[in-house]
Design an enzyme around this catalytic site. Structure first.
Site, mmCIF file in Angstrom:
data_model
loop_
_atom_site.group_PDB
_atom_site.id
_atom_site.type_symbol
_atom_site.label_atom_id
_atom_site.label_comp_id
_atom_site.label_asym_id
_atom_site.label_seq_id
_atom_site.Cartn_x
_atom_site.Cartn_y
_atom_site.Cartn_z
ATOM 1 N N SER A 89 0.758 -1.152 -0.077
ATOM 2 C CA SER A 89 -0.019 0.074 -0.227
ATOM 3 C C SER A 89 0.890 1.215 -0.059
ATOM 4 O O SER A 89 1.813 1.282 0.677
ATOM 5 C CB SER A 89 -0.973 -0.154 1.103
ATOM 6 N N HIS A 93 2.249 12.191 -0.383
ATOM 7 C CA HIS A 93 1.861 13.610 -0.290
ATOM 8 C C HIS A 93 3.131 14.401 -0.728
ATOM 9 O O HIS A 93 4.113 14.691 0.059
ATOM 10 C CB HIS A 93 1.498 13.769 1.267
ATOM 11 N N HIS A 103 -1.985 7.142 -4.778
ATOM 12 C CA HIS A 103 -2.278 6.028 -4.151
ATOM 13 C C HIS A 103 -2.345 4.892 -5.010
ATOM 14 O O HIS A 103 -2.676 4.689 -5.975
ATOM 15 C CB HIS A 103 -3.606 6.169 -3.382
ATOM 16 N N ASN A 105 -2.641 0.237 -4.210
ATOM 17 C CA ASN A 105 -2.654 -0.727 -3.361
ATOM 18 C C ASN A 105 -2.931 -2.165 -4.346
ATOM 19 O O ASN A 105 -3.738 -1.985 -5.063
ATOM 20 C CB ASN A 105 -4.085 -0.744 -2.428
ATOM 21 N N ARG A 107 -3.240 -6.302 -3.415
ATOM 22 C CA ARG A 107 -3.293 -7.188 -2.388
ATOM 23 C C ARG A 107 -3.816 -8.617 -2.850
ATOM 24 O O ARG A 107 -4.666 -8.675 -4.106
ATOM 25 C CB ARG A 107 -4.291 -6.561 -1.397
ATOM 26 N N HIS A 138 -4.532 8.259 -17.298
ATOM 27 C CA HIS A 138 -5.475 7.151 -17.689
ATOM 28 C C HIS A 138 -4.852 6.434 -18.785
ATOM 29 O O HIS A 138 -5.346 5.015 -18.938
ATOM 30 C CB HIS A 138 -6.681 7.739 -17.930
ATOM 31 N N HIS A 168 -20.288 12.549 1.125
ATOM 32 C CA HIS A 168 -20.723 13.891 1.846
ATOM 33 C C HIS A 168 -20.338 15.158 1.349
ATOM 34 O O HIS A 168 -21.106 16.090 1.739
ATOM 35 C CB HIS A 168 -20.518 13.488 3.259
#
Length: 304
Positions: A89, A93, A103, A105, A107, A138, A168
């Site tokens: 992972s 920044h 980012h 990850n 797994r 992309h 949110h």
């Protein structure tokens, strides 16, 4: 397969750390070895206060144990089972607001009853969206997918757009990328309608992992020396706040780490070193900040 995946992921962690140290030319990774209370452990590597990377982590873990009631609920499992989970992972920044947060990850998860699956992906979170760089990113993700199956990129790009969405806030965390989960050997993947062997899915994991360094090194090269103002740095801290909100409220990986009693320092290494929240911030129309928010309101097909 377990040993092959483990060996690959350790090599991947080593290579990415070397690449980042060369690109940063100042910061060095500090390694922290740890053990999990029920079995296994990991190698957490953190870089901070570098020339390019203000804070970042490249973590490897392999943990095992009994599937707890909370994990059964999270993973929708039944019965008493043991699990093995391993992965790499990464969250970086950068110091310069024009270098994007990235980012990754990758797994692998295995149960004692023989079930196993792969998951992962790479996504990009620019503080300022640059369409040409979004297209480049992309295109690289599509190439990684196409090497395994042409159905992967459109399906996993859509999955990323839906997953990396701050509900949110009614905005995306960034420009997405690819995201996938529960890719089970010899079972139809609902999102693609295709079936793949365990070896083929492992190869796809490698395609994704190996795509990380080349694309991010290019992002660093293009952007790390650009001049920026205090106002642009302020905007970067606001966007970091959005990043933190997603990881703490919606991210399934964070939830899995907490539910499995994972090492908290490794779980929360994805959080930025500093972030700001400003009440009811509304960038003025015509500014680059306003333009960036428009790109994040709804999914964009960056490859026409």
């Amino acid at each position: 397969m377990r040993e092959a995946v483990r060996d690959y992921l350790k090599q991947l962690q080593d290579q990415i750390c070397k690449d980042l140290e060369v690109a940063d030319d100042k910061g060095k990774f500090k390694e922290d070895l740890w053990e999990h209370e029920t079995g296994g452990g990991g190698r957490s590597r953190v870089i901070s206060k570098g020339r390019v990377i203000e804070k970042g982590g490249v973590n490897y873990s392999e943990v095992s144990g009994k599937v707890t009631d909370s994990l059964k609920s999270l993973l929708k499992l039944s019965g008493d089972q043991e699990y093995f989970a391993t992965g790499v992972s990464i969250v970086l920044h950068p110091e310069n607001p024009y270098v994007p947060i990235i980012h990754m990850n990758v797994r692998y998860f295995e149960l004692s009853d023989g079930q196993c699956w792969f998951g992962g992906g790479i996504d990009l979170t620019p503080h300022y969206v640059e369409p040409k760089q979004a297209k480049l990113f992309h295109e690289r993700m599509k190439a990684a997918c196409d090497a395994s199956a042409p159905e992967f990129y459109p399906a996993f790009k859509k999955w990323a757009d839906e997953y990396f969405y701050i509900r949110h806030r009614h905005e995306a965390r960034g420009i997405g990328g690819i995201f996938y989960d529960y890719l089970r050997p010899n079972q139809v993947i609902p999102q693609t309608g295709t079936t793949h062997t365990r070896e083929e899915l492992f190869q796809f994991m490698q395609n994704v992992g190996n795509a990380f360094s080349p694309v991010y090194m290019e992002m660093i090269q293009h952007n790390h020396s650009k001049a920026y103002t205090s106002e642009e740095k302020k905007w970067q801290l606001i966007r970091r706040g959005r990043y933190a909100e997603f990881n703490l409220v919606w991210d399934r990986g964070t939830r899995f780490g907490l539910e499995s009693n994972g090492r908290i320092e490794s779980i929360l290494m994805s959080l930025p070193p500093q972030a700001n929240w400003e009440y009811n911030l509304e960038p003025k129309e015509g500014t680059r900040e306003y333009e960036t928010l428009q790109y994040l309101r709804s999914p964009i097909d960056w490859i026409e």
